[in-house]
Motif scaffolding. Structure first.
Motif, short mmCIF file in Angstrom:
data_model
loop_
_atom_site.label_atom_id
_atom_site.label_comp_id
_atom_site.label_asym_id
_atom_site.label_seq_id
_atom_site.Cartn_x
_atom_site.Cartn_y
_atom_site.Cartn_z
N ARG A 1 -27.84 -57.15 -35.27
CA ARG A 1 -28.25 -56.60 -36.56
C ARG A 1 -28.86 -57.62 -37.50
N ASP B 1 -39.32 -44.36 -27.56
CA ASP B 1 -39.41 -43.13 -28.36
C ASP B 1 -40.74 -43.12 -29.12
N PHE B 2 -41.65 -44.04 -28.73
CA PHE B 2 -43.01 -44.15 -29.29
C PHE B 2 -43.01 -44.68 -30.73
N ASP C 1 -34.70 -35.73 -26.61
CA ASP C 1 -33.32 -35.60 -27.10
C ASP C 1 -32.96 -34.12 -27.28
N ALA D 1 -30.14 -33.10 -29.81
CA ALA D 1 -30.52 -32.96 -31.21
C ALA D 1 -31.28 -31.66 -31.43
N TYR E 1 -34.35 -50.41 -33.23
CA TYR E 1 -34.35 -49.26 -34.11
C TYR E 1 -35.26 -48.18 -33.60
N GLY F 1 -37.19 -44.22 -34.10
CA GLY F 1 -38.19 -43.69 -35.00
C GLY F 1 -37.64 -43.14 -36.30
N ARG F 2 -36.30 -43.06 -36.40
CA ARG F 2 -35.71 -42.46 -37.59
C ARG F 2 -35.30 -43.48 -38.64
N ASP G 1 -35.08 -45.44 -41.68
CA ASP G 1 -35.66 -45.55 -43.02
C ASP G 1 -35.15 -46.86 -43.60
N MET H 1 -32.88 -47.79 -45.87
CA MET H 1 -31.45 -48.04 -45.95
C MET H 1 -30.83 -48.13 -44.57
N ASP H 2 -31.48 -47.48 -43.61
CA ASP H 2 -30.94 -47.44 -42.25
C ASP H 2 -31.06 -48.79 -41.54
N ILE I 1 -29.99 -51.58 -42.23
CA ILE I 1 -28.78 -52.41 -42.14
C ILE I 1 -27.92 -51.95 -40.97
N PHE I 2 -28.26 -50.82 -40.39
CA PHE I 2 -27.49 -50.34 -39.24
C PHE I 2 -28.27 -50.56 -37.96
N PHE I 3 -27.58 -51.06 -36.98
CA PHE I 3 -28.12 -51.26 -35.65
C PHE I 3 -28.38 -49.85 -35.09
N SER J 1 -28.32 -46.65 -33.30
CA SER J 1 -27.14 -46.24 -32.55
C SER J 1 -27.44 -46.08 -31.07
N PRO K 1 -36.49 -56.36 -32.24
CA PRO K 1 -36.54 -55.79 -33.59
C PRO K 1 -37.94 -55.28 -33.96
N THR L 1 -35.07 -36.27 -41.51
CA THR L 1 -35.61 -37.43 -40.79
C THR L 1 -35.67 -37.12 -39.30
N PHE M 1 -38.95 -35.18 -34.57
CA PHE M 1 -39.29 -34.16 -33.57
C PHE M 1 -40.71 -33.67 -33.75
N ARG N 1 -43.22 -35.28 -35.02
CA ARG N 1 -44.13 -36.32 -34.53
C ARG N 1 -44.22 -36.29 -33.01
N PHE O 1 -26.45 -39.68 -44.13
CA PHE O 1 -25.57 -40.66 -44.75
C PHE O 1 -26.13 -41.19 -46.09
N ARG P 1 -23.24 -33.00 -32.25
CA ARG P 1 -23.92 -33.44 -31.05
C ARG P 1 -23.00 -34.16 -30.06
N ARG Q 1 -18.98 -47.12 -44.34
CA ARG Q 1 -19.54 -48.40 -44.78
C ARG Q 1 -20.22 -48.35 -46.14
#
Lengths: 160, 160, 160, 160
Positions: A143, B14-15, B44, B47, B122, B124-125, B127, B129-130, B132-134, B136, B153, C46, C51, C53, C102, C125, C143
């Motif tokens: 991260r 995921d392009f 996916d 989802a 990371y 395609g989702r 943003d 604020m995201d 800071i998160f690895f 998922s 990265p 998001t 999807f 895209r 989140f 999911r 967090r």
């Protein structure tokens, strides 16, 4: 010919089998990409401080002796690790640091202009149940490192 | 000369710009290690199913049309990605799968005897604020792949 | 008598069994602490954008219709959830938001001066293999919320 | 009146400010739900063993003395924590365990038929940069406890 793909590879080790495997992988990668390797070990003083707050020290003045012992063993362990790998053409630097491992790794990555970190997925504390959890240091490094990170699982898992 | 370091490199895409960067890194690595590359994209569907339960579909019979469209676009995107990289000597296979991305990646890693996964940190989702998160999916792949995983990265972060 | 322990409890729901269980737990807690409950559902635009895209839309102009359908179903689902719980003395507010779940949850927690978030550990999911992973939305909320967060596992797990 | 909502609340503490805050929250919750509280501290012997492998011990025979000291301090710290909270009507049990914290917490949750775990989001090792990471013990407990888990952030963050 692959010169430039990576130029400086950082390998943080805690001397666990997993980190030794990561070091071997890093050396192989360094050979084909003609990169230098920087081996670092971070003495986790934040965990040591926590233990001391919980009563580990017999007498408070022991704290300097504790760190001296840890530094001494770190140097021995690093030397032993370097001797254990067969002579290769790769240039390997070494550093022993103190602090929170992932913080020192992130700082060193930037300060040393590292372009690849290679590290074990799991540290020396992984017990059976812990294996379902990604090593928290590796996760934090992914991260925060800001460069590609190659995580290497426990030896033997690769061929499974 | 580095033959054997890696023989089959899996690249889930995921392009997103980050996954395209990972694909480029994988090609460079494959070149120096004489490995094959397997490019996969996982639609996916978990989802998508969740969205449909929440009312995305105008009529329930649309579900087949939805998946047809996603498959069609996945094929186009994969083809475009393969054409975007300059001709190299690396053999690149391709697969389009459906399911939960990290589950399909873990299965393919084992079924295809992959010895390295290269993927974007990371998806395609991500943003602001995201960040800071690895990602998922990357995190789950590191935990479940059973082989080394190289996370790459967002482009541009490397040199920072 | 426990007035003041919590005054406003936020419950983000995705209508999965786990989030419905969390809502029930929140109502019980609100009753004993005399707190208000704020039920929110965040339409994950998001993921929807990702999807689209990837080719989900038949025609680009469908995007407005998609969101209209999702909003309409969210309202129906929220109403149904509120009717499913037996009449209690707890005041329950409701909000439907759009964005990254989140992020919207963290914003609402601050804007509405929430002092407890109650949410399911796993979203809609979760498949079998996914259960070893903590729901990523719940993890991100823990967090970022800045207040206590009560995570509630899948119904039936409690008594195991 | 809220009898039955929770009957036994487990509070793992490491004596950090965050875990003390969690203990206070647990006592308030226990009061309104008429639950018992079980306070536990797990001496992290896996971390201690790791340190000893890295050279912490002056002489190997020190290991028994180390654990004796940690146990002694744990008992003192638990007693002090119990005395620090004003007399309440809540029954509080106490246990001192040794092992990997999240493993012992998960075992105790099942063995003692706990229906709520209340714990600090961050342990005693959280430094400034670490705050962007969810405390790994708390995260592991949420994933493995099999019952609702209330995570409590650092004191002062609540009112922000």
């Amino acid at each position: 010919m692959a010169k430039g793909l990576f130029t400086k590879i950082l390998v943080p080790v805690d001397f666990s089998p997993c980190s030794v495997e990561a070091f071997r992988t890093a050396l192989s990668l360094a050979e084909v990409t003609q990169a230098d390797v920087l081996l670092i070990h971070v003495i986790d003083t934040t965990a040591l401080d926590a233990f001391n707050r919980l009563g580990l020290l017999a007498v408070p003045s022991d704290t300097a002796a504790q760190k001296r012992r840890l530094r001494h063993h770190a140097r021995l362990n690093v030397r032993q690790l370097l001797e254990s790998v067969s002579a290769s053409s790769v240039t390997v630097g070494r550093m022993i640091l103190e602090g929170a491992p992932f913080v020192e790794i992130a700082k060193t990555t930037r300060a040393e202009k590292v372009d690849l970190v290679v590290m074990g997925s799991y540290g020396g504390r992984a017990d059976r149940m812990d294996k379902i959890f990604f090593g928290s240091t590796a996760e934090k490094v992914v991260r925060t490192a800001g460069c590609p990170v190659l995580t290497v699982p426990l030896p033997g898992k690769t061929s499974r």
